[in-house]
Design a protein around this motif. Structure first.
Motif, PDB file in Angstrom:
ATOM      1  N   PRO A  76       0.770  -1.172  -0.042  1.00 36.18           N
ATOM      2  CA  PRO A  76       0.076   0.079   0.008  1.00 36.18           C
ATOM      3  C   PRO A  76       1.012   1.269   0.003  1.00 36.18           C
ATOM      4  N   GLY A  77       1.831   1.390   0.869  1.00 35.58           N
ATOM      5  CA  GLY A  77       2.631   2.518   0.791  1.00 35.58           C
ATOM      6  C   GLY A  77       3.442   2.903  -0.338  1.00 35.58           C
ATOM      7  N   LEU A  78       3.912   1.563  -1.061  1.00 33.18           N
ATOM      8  CA  LEU A  78       4.591   1.891  -2.162  1.00 33.18           C
ATOM      9  C   LEU A  78       3.658   2.398  -3.381  1.00 33.18           C
ATOM     10  N   ASP A  90      12.114   0.451  -9.330  1.00 29.53           N
ATOM     11  CA  ASP A  90      12.833   1.298  -8.445  1.00 29.53           C
ATOM     12  C   ASP A  90      11.985   1.473  -6.909  1.00 29.53           C
ATOM     13  N   PRO A  91      11.720   0.326  -6.300  1.00 29.12           N
ATOM     14  CA  PRO A  91      10.954   0.516  -5.049  1.00 29.12           C
ATOM     15  C   PRO A  91      11.782   1.246  -3.895  1.00 29.12           C
ATOM     16  N   ARG A 116      10.313   3.910  -1.237  1.00 29.69           N
ATOM     17  CA  ARG A 116      10.383   3.591   0.201  1.00 29.69           C
ATOM     18  C   ARG A 116      11.131   4.857   0.886  1.00 29.69           C
ATOM     19  N   LEU A 117      12.164   5.412   0.348  1.00 27.26           N
ATOM     20  CA  LEU A 117      12.905   6.604   0.809  1.00 27.26           C
ATOM     21  C   LEU A 117      11.881   7.701   0.811  1.00 27.26           C
ATOM     22  N   GLU A 141      10.566   9.865   4.137  1.00 29.09           N
ATOM     23  CA  GLU A 141      10.762  11.354   4.228  1.00 29.09           C
ATOM     24  C   GLU A 141       9.465  11.940   4.642  1.00 29.09           C
ATOM     25  N   ASN A 142       8.363  11.426   4.105  1.00 29.93           N
ATOM     26  CA  ASN A 142       7.098  12.307   4.132  1.00 29.93           C
ATOM     27  C   ASN A 142       6.812  11.985   5.516  1.00 29.93           C
ATOM     28  N   GLN A 143       6.807  10.578   6.147  1.00 29.59           N
ATOM     29  CA  GLN A 143       6.361  10.355   7.734  1.00 29.59           C
ATOM     30  C   GLN A 143       7.129  11.150   8.447  1.00 29.59           C
TER      31      GLN A 143
END
Length: 599
Positions: free
Chosen positions: A448-450, A472-473, A477-478, A482-484
């Motif tokens: 879901p996050g990806l 380019d997963p 993820r990075l 950063e957003n979190q």
């Protein structure tokens, strides 16, 4: 010399405006505002030549315009404003005017108005739905030129009830604040944040596409109207009138074609006149007549002269007839006080005939309640189906099903909106496409996050999002981490500042200004004793559409939910009336007509 006509004055004003001539400035006025006769004479000659008006007539116009412009300039320089005063006890078409400095306090304004109106009792002043505070200046309370000040008179004999009056006025104030917050929020998430996207429907039940600013005004108007109706049910007519008049002011900012598409404004006019009559406000009759004329035109446009359009749209005219009963009763009362007794009698007959059409048999109501319907559902169903119990039961349960489907759709819309708020915007500013998200997660099995990050980077392009997740997963993820990390400190910092004793809303606005920097925000609040510039608050509020419910204080959430529940959960409730009061007025005025006939 003949006096200047409106047409003559308009010609002079047009010439001055087109040539950018400002009579209150040099060379036409000196620093003290005194006219400079040579320049004035020259401009008079020029206007006379261009417009073919006599010089003496032009001279008179220019002299008057010069005096008015200089006086207006002096008032502006001295912060003097003109306020229109309406007293709730004598509400009608006429208003009094007072000129005051914005530097005076609320209590000083009370004194000025009391002297103007010759009132010895205490006054409560309301402007724009807000109670004017005693100790603060008018300028600090955002009073502006030509504002309408509503005056509620508290009789000396009722001073012991002043706390109740204050409580009721605070209810008015909260209703206004809640309606404004509701309109500003614009859209709803899961309902917990209090931001609701009110859907405006026409008489066919179809949603209307309305420009944002007009929708804001309609949302405020609907909220104030429903709160006013709640107070009206308690028979607190003066307080109800204050809210209803505020709703009227919001409706008036909308185009007439928008108002003609919905019944709400016509119903509001009906409610305002009902307040006039129930509070025995004879001075308001001229305004009442205008409102009832407007109401009748709107109803006839919506439903036809004989309700034939309503029959074509909804298949029955049952519940809506109750509005016409009240309309005809109020019109009859106005005709009585105009001494038009014959028309009054005809309208009372009409009202009584319509009332009989929707009179509900209590035994039939009990039969339907035995099937599991509420009394309100039973009454509406019977009225919609000509008092046929079988058809009424079928109609009522079908309505329940349709209402449940509507609630499901609304719940799904809110769910999607909440997810979009949580996900944030794509690179191009668009919200994340929830259908695409579910396809990536539920159908294709991606994380879901990806999936969220991929859709944001790809501006909702499915093929590009799939390619990014596959190839380019790590970058996704990075980006997600950063957003979190960027969002989490804001929430933590706000809680910490609140724990330090700072106001919650102020702390959040300060954090927004300092981009979430806890130390800088805390230092600023400490040095400024908890106060921040107003523009910081506005900037923070302006970011609502991209932030979650944490932007609101608990009290703000409560105020929004109170108004939203009135607007969204009372659909068509205004049609479910027992008509007992209307029947009582019919009997009362019939007796009065009979008494006149006998004499």
């Amino acid at each position: 010399m003949a006096s200047a006509s409106e047409e003559d004055i308009t010609k002079v004003k047009t010439h001055l405006r087109n040539n950018n001539i400002k009579l209150w400035l040099p060379p036409y006025s000196d620093e003290q505002g005194r006219p400079q006769h040579e320049s004035i004479t020259n401009i008079v000659s020029e206007i006379s030549e261009k417009t073919s008006l006599p010089q003496d007539l032009v001279s008179s116009c220019v002299t008057n315009l010069h005096q008015h412009s200089v006086q207006r300039l002096r008032k502006m320089q001295q912060n003097i404003v003109s306020l229109r005063i309406k007293c709730s006890q004598t509400q009608g078409s006429n208003t009094e005017s007072v000129e005051v400095s914005l530097a005076v306090s609320g209590v000083q304004l009370k004194t000025i108005i009391a002297e103007k109106l010759g009132i010895e009792d205490d006054l409560k002043l309301i402007c724009g739905g807000r109670i004017i505070e005693n100790d603060a200046s008018l300028q600090s309370q955002r009073i502006r030129n030509n504002n309408i000040i509503l005056c509620l008179v508290v009789k000396a004999s009722d001073r012991n009830q002043s706390k109740e009056v204050e409580k009721a006025l605070n209810e008015v104030k909260r209703a206004r604040q809640g309606a404004e917050l509701l309109a500003k929020a614009g859209v709803d998430d899961d309902g917990s944040a209090g931001g609701y996207d009110i859907e405006i429907e026409d008489q066919n039940g179809q949603a209307l596409e309305i420009p944002a600013e007009e929708k804001r005004s309609l949302t405020i108007a609907l909220g104030l109207h429903e709160k006013g109706r709640a107070i009206l049910k308690r028979k607190e007519y003066e307080l109800a009138l204050l809210l209803l008049l505020e709703a009227d002011k919001e409706f008036e900012t909308c185009r007439s074609e928008i108002l003609s598409m919905v019944d709400n404004y016509a119903v509001l006019c009906l409610d305002i006149v009902w307040c006039y009559v129930c509070s025995k406000n004879i001075a308001a009759l001229p305004d009442a007549k205008l409102r009832l004329d407007s109401c009748e035109k709107a109803f006839k446009k919506s439903y036809g002269d004989s309700l034939q359009r309503l029959l074509a749209i909804k298949g029955s005219s049952g519940s809506e007839i109750t509005m016409f009963v009240r309309l005809y009763v109020l019109q009859a009362i106005l005709h009585y006080h105009d001494e038009n007794y014959q028309e009054c009698s005809l309208l009372l007959d009409k009202a009584q005939g319509f009332a009989k059409m929707v009179a509900v048999d209590q035994d039939k109501v009990s039969d339907l309640m035995g099937l599991g319907l509420s009394a309100r559902e039973a009454r509406r169903a019977l009225r919609q189906n000509n008092m046929n119990v079988t058809l009424a039961s079928q109609w009522a349960f079908k309505q329940r099903e349709e209402n449940q489907e509507t609630k499901k759709r609304e719940k799904e819309r809110r769910r999607k909106r909440k997810m979009q708020k949580e996900f944030g915007s794509c690179a191009n500013g668009d919200p994340v496409n929830i259908e695409s998200y579910h396809h990536l997660v539920d159908t294709m099995g991606f994380d879901p996050g990806l999936a969220v990050e991929a859709l944001k980077h790809a501006n909702n392009a499915m093929s590009d999002a799939i390619e990014m997740i596959s190839n380019d997963p790590d970058t996704l993820r990075l980006s997600r981490e950063e957003n979190q990390s960027r969002n989490k400190p804001k929430q933590t910092a706000a809680a910490r500042l609140k724990a330090m004793g700072f106001d919650e809303a102020t702390a959040k606005a300060c954090l927004h200004h300092f981009s979430g920097a806890m130390e800088e925000a805390a230092e600023y609040l400490a040095n400024a004793t908890g106060e921040i510039p107003a523009e910081w608050v506005e900037a923070y509020r302006g970011n609502l559409d991209q932030e979650g419910s944490s932007k609101y204080t608990e009290d703000e959430l409560v105020m929004m939910r109170e108004v939203a529940q009135d607007v969204t959960q009372k659909h068509d409730e205004y049609l479910d009336v027992m008509l007992d009061e209307e029947k009582g007025l019919i009997q009362q005025y019939r007796a009065m007509l009979l008494s006149i006939a006998q004499h």
